[in-house]
Design a protein around this motif. Structure first.
Motif, mmCIF file in Angstrom:
data_model
loop_
_atom_site.group_PDB
_atom_site.id
_atom_site.type_symbol
_atom_site.label_atom_id
_atom_site.label_comp_id
_atom_site.label_asym_id
_atom_site.label_seq_id
_atom_site.Cartn_x
_atom_site.Cartn_y
_atom_site.Cartn_z
ATOM 1 N N ILE A 1 -1.078 -2.244 14.140
ATOM 2 C CA ILE A 1 0.274 -2.163 12.919
ATOM 3 C C ILE A 1 0.895 -3.553 12.896
ATOM 4 O O ILE A 1 1.657 -4.083 13.593
ATOM 5 C CB ILE A 1 1.647 -1.174 13.133
ATOM 6 C CG1 ILE A 1 0.642 0.767 12.876
ATOM 7 C CG2 ILE A 1 1.752 -1.347 12.304
ATOM 8 C CD1 ILE A 1 1.646 1.447 12.705
ATOM 9 N N ASP B 1 3.122 -4.478 10.482
ATOM 10 C CA ASP B 1 4.774 -5.003 10.265
ATOM 11 C C ASP B 1 4.694 -3.123 9.216
ATOM 12 O O ASP B 1 4.045 -2.940 8.616
ATOM 13 C CB ASP B 1 4.273 -5.690 8.840
ATOM 14 C CG ASP B 1 6.157 -6.140 8.286
ATOM 15 O OD1 ASP B 1 6.919 -5.628 8.855
ATOM 16 O OD2 ASP B 1 6.544 -7.120 7.843
ATOM 17 N N CYS B 2 5.529 -2.900 9.528
ATOM 18 C CA CYS B 2 6.240 -2.128 8.351
ATOM 19 C C CYS B 2 7.179 -1.107 8.049
ATOM 20 O O CYS B 2 8.363 -1.552 8.665
ATOM 21 C CB CYS B 2 5.202 -0.254 9.816
ATOM 22 S SG CYS B 2 6.002 1.153 9.063
ATOM 23 N N LEU C 1 6.041 7.535 11.336
ATOM 24 C CA LEU C 1 5.246 7.389 10.476
ATOM 25 C C LEU C 1 5.632 8.258 9.007
ATOM 26 O O LEU C 1 6.255 7.904 8.308
ATOM 27 C CB LEU C 1 3.511 6.691 10.334
ATOM 28 C CG LEU C 1 2.881 5.697 10.637
ATOM 29 C CD1 LEU C 1 1.735 6.024 10.744
ATOM 30 C CD2 LEU C 1 3.863 4.612 10.295
ATOM 31 N N VAL D 1 6.985 2.816 1.284
ATOM 32 C CA VAL D 1 7.033 2.282 2.927
ATOM 33 C C VAL D 1 5.564 1.444 2.393
ATOM 34 O O VAL D 1 5.301 1.359 2.439
ATOM 35 C CB VAL D 1 6.735 3.312 4.137
ATOM 36 C CG1 VAL D 1 5.829 4.044 3.498
ATOM 37 C CG2 VAL D 1 6.689 2.443 5.117
ATOM 38 N N TRP D 2 5.735 0.244 3.284
ATOM 39 C CA TRP D 2 4.883 -0.702 2.720
ATOM 40 C C TRP D 2 4.401 -0.917 5.106
ATOM 41 O O TRP D 2 4.872 -1.302 5.596
ATOM 42 C CB TRP D 2 4.716 -1.350 2.513
ATOM 43 C CG TRP D 2 4.080 -2.892 2.225
ATOM 44 C CD1 TRP D 2 2.280 -2.415 3.080
ATOM 45 C CD2 TRP D 2 3.513 -4.453 2.189
ATOM 46 N NE1 TRP D 2 1.780 -4.248 2.705
ATOM 47 C CE2 TRP D 2 2.776 -4.615 1.708
ATOM 48 C CE3 TRP D 2 4.765 -4.924 1.158
ATOM 49 C CZ2 TRP D 2 2.391 -6.224 1.319
ATOM 50 C CZ3 TRP D 2 4.400 -6.042 0.252
ATOM 51 C CH2 TRP D 2 3.249 -6.947 1.134
ATOM 52 N N ILE D 3 2.423 -0.619 5.218
ATOM 53 C CA ILE D 3 2.331 -0.742 6.983
ATOM 54 C C ILE D 3 0.795 -1.462 6.027
ATOM 55 O O ILE D 3 0.823 -0.816 5.474
ATOM 56 C CB ILE D 3 1.875 0.682 6.461
ATOM 57 C CG1 ILE D 3 3.150 1.655 6.752
ATOM 58 C CG2 ILE D 3 1.359 0.357 8.317
ATOM 59 C CD1 ILE D 3 3.018 2.991 7.131
ATOM 60 N N VAL E 1 -2.051 7.496 10.288
ATOM 61 C CA VAL E 1 -1.529 6.781 8.778
ATOM 62 C C VAL E 1 -2.322 7.859 8.550
ATOM 63 O O VAL E 1 -2.445 7.846 6.840
ATOM 64 C CB VAL E 1 -2.376 4.851 8.818
ATOM 65 C CG1 VAL E 1 -2.259 4.780 7.273
ATOM 66 C CG2 VAL E 1 -1.822 4.452 9.932
ATOM 67 N N VAL F 1 -0.216 0.909 1.838
ATOM 68 C CA VAL F 1 -0.745 0.965 3.512
ATOM 69 C C VAL F 1 -2.395 -0.308 2.793
ATOM 70 O O VAL F 1 -2.551 0.159 2.109
ATOM 71 C CB VAL F 1 -1.901 2.209 3.652
ATOM 72 C CG1 VAL F 1 -2.649 1.093 4.571
ATOM 73 C CG2 VAL F 1 -1.338 3.223 4.294
#
Length: 331
Positions: A2, A4-5, A20, A34-36, A49, A110
Motif C-alpha cells: 500500500i 497511500d491511503c 480498511l 477513500v483512495w487506496i 482489499v 483502488v
C-alpha cells in the motif's frame, strides 16, 4: 504494498485509518471516498482489499497478473479499467509499458500499478491541489488518471517523431543508405512503435464508453454523467495520439523500404563496377592467352614489331572500354 491511503471529504484529504473496513465506513459516513494506492501487490496483500471492497474475482485476477490490454469492465459493485502508461528511454530508443488498474465504486477508488511508467503520484498531488475537482468523487480520479496517461502518450509520440527524423536523415544523407546497421535500427524502431500502438489503440473503446459517444450512448455506472465532456476531451487527445502512431508506423515502413531500395541500388552499382573492371581485365588476358599458345604457324610471332603492336592494341582497347564504361556510369 500500500503506497497511500486517504479519505477525501469535500475535496480535502484526511489520513485514513489503518483498518480498511473502518476507512470505508468513515468515508461513507462523511459522504466522501477513500483512495487506496497499491504497487505490485501480492495475492495475500490484495485479499484484504478484495474482501473489504467486494471486488470482482475476475478483475482481481487481472489486477494481480497484469499483462492486460486497456479495457473497461462493469461489475455489480464496481467499475474496473486498465490503462497502459508508457515510458520512452532516448538512450536505448526503447518504449516500455507499465499498467494501471483502477477500481471505482460508490465511495472508493483502488489503483493498482505495475512497472515504473506510472503518473499516479503526480496525479494525486495535482488533484489535492484542486479540491473542486476532487469533490466530484471517484469519477474525478478516474478522469485524472486517464488524462495523465494520455497526455504522456503525446510526449512519447513527439519523442518518437524526433528519433524517426534522425533515422530519415541517416537514410537519405548524400552518401546514401546509411550504415550496415541502419536496417536493424529501423526495424527496432518499428518494434517500439508497435509496442506503443498496443498501449494506445485498445484504449479508444473504453474512453468512448466513458464519454457516451458512438454506439455507447448510455451512461456507465459509478461515472457521473457530467463527466462525459471531460472523457470526450481525453478521447480527442487519444485520437491525436493514434493518428500520430499510424503516421509513424507508415513512415517508418516507407523509410525501411527506401533504405532497402538504396542498398539494392548500391549493390547493383557495385556489381556494374566489378563487371566493368572484369571486362577490362578480360581483354588483355584473352589476347595474351592467344599469343601464349606458341603454335608454329603463327606468323605474328616472327614479326619485328609484333610485341609492341600487341601491347599498343591492348592499351587502346583498355582506353576504349574505360571511356565506354565511364560514359555509361559503370565506373
Amino acid at each position: 504494498m500500500i503506497m497511500d491511503c486517504a479519505i477525501y471529504r469535500h475535496g480535502l484529504r484526511t489520513e485514513g485509518p489503518e483498518d480498511l473496513s473502518d476507512a470505508l465506513a468513515e468515508a461513507r459516513a462523511a459522504e466522501g471516498f477513500v483512495w487506496i494506492g497499491l504497487y505490485e501487490p501480492s495475492e495475500r496483500e490484495f485479499d484484504l482489499v478484495t474482501q473489504e471492497f467486494g471486488l470482482h474475482p475476475l478483475a482481481v485476477e487481472d489486477a494481480l497478473n497484469a499483462h492486460q490490454r486497456p479495457k473497461l469492465e462493469v461489475y455489480d459493485d464496481s467499475l474496473f479499467m486498465v490503462l497502459k502508461p508508457v515510458v520512452y528511454e532516448p538512450e536505448s530508443d526503447t518504449v516500455s509499458a507499465g499498467e494501471i488498474m483502477v477500481f471505482i465504486g460508490d465511495c472508493f477508488v483502488v489503483t493498482v500499478r505495475h512497472g515504473e511508467g506510472s503518473p499516479l503520484a503526480a496525479v494525486r498531488r495535482r488533484l489535492e491541489e484542486e479540491p473542486e475537482m476532487l469533490d466530484k468523487g471517484p469519477t474525478a480520479v478516474l478522469y485524472a488518471v486517464a488524462d495523465a496517461v494520455v497526455d504522456h502518450y503525446l510526449e512519447v509520440a513527439t519523442e518518437l517523431g524526433t528519433d524517426l527524423e534522425e533515422l530519415e536523415t541517416e537514410v537519405f544523407r548524400p552518401e546514401g543508405g546509411g550504415s550496415r546497421h541502419t536496417a536493424s535500427r529501423i526495424y527496432g524502431f518499428k518494434r517500439q512503435v508497435l509496442e506503443f500502438r498496443r498501449a494506445t489503440g485498445p484504449l479508444a473503446l473504453p474512453l468512448n464508453r466513458l464519454a457516451g459517444t458512438g454506439q455507447f450512448g448510455g451512461g456507465v455506472p459509478f461515472v457521473h454523467d457530467k463527466a462525459r465532456p471531460f472523457f470526450r476531451d481525453v478521447g480527442d487527445h487519444l485520437m491525436r495520439v493514434n493518428e500520430s502512431v499510424e503516421a509513424l508506423d507508415r513512415l517508418v515502413s516507407d523509410v525501411l523500404s527506401a533504405h532497402l531500395a538504396q542498398m539494392s541500388v548500391r549493390q547493383n552499382d557495385d556489381m556494374r563496377k566489378i563487371s566493368a573492371w572484369a571486362a577490362m581485365a578480360a581483354v588483355p588476358t584473352m589476347i595474351a592467352g592467344i599469343y601464349g599458345m606458341n603454335f608454329d604457324h603463327m606468323p605474328e610471332l616472327h614479326w619485328l614489331w609484333s610485341y609492341p603492336a600487341v601491347i599498343l592494341v591492348m592499351a587502346a582497347l583498355e582506353v576504349l572500354l574505360y571511356r565506354l564504361f565511364k560514359h555509361r556510369d559503370w565506373l
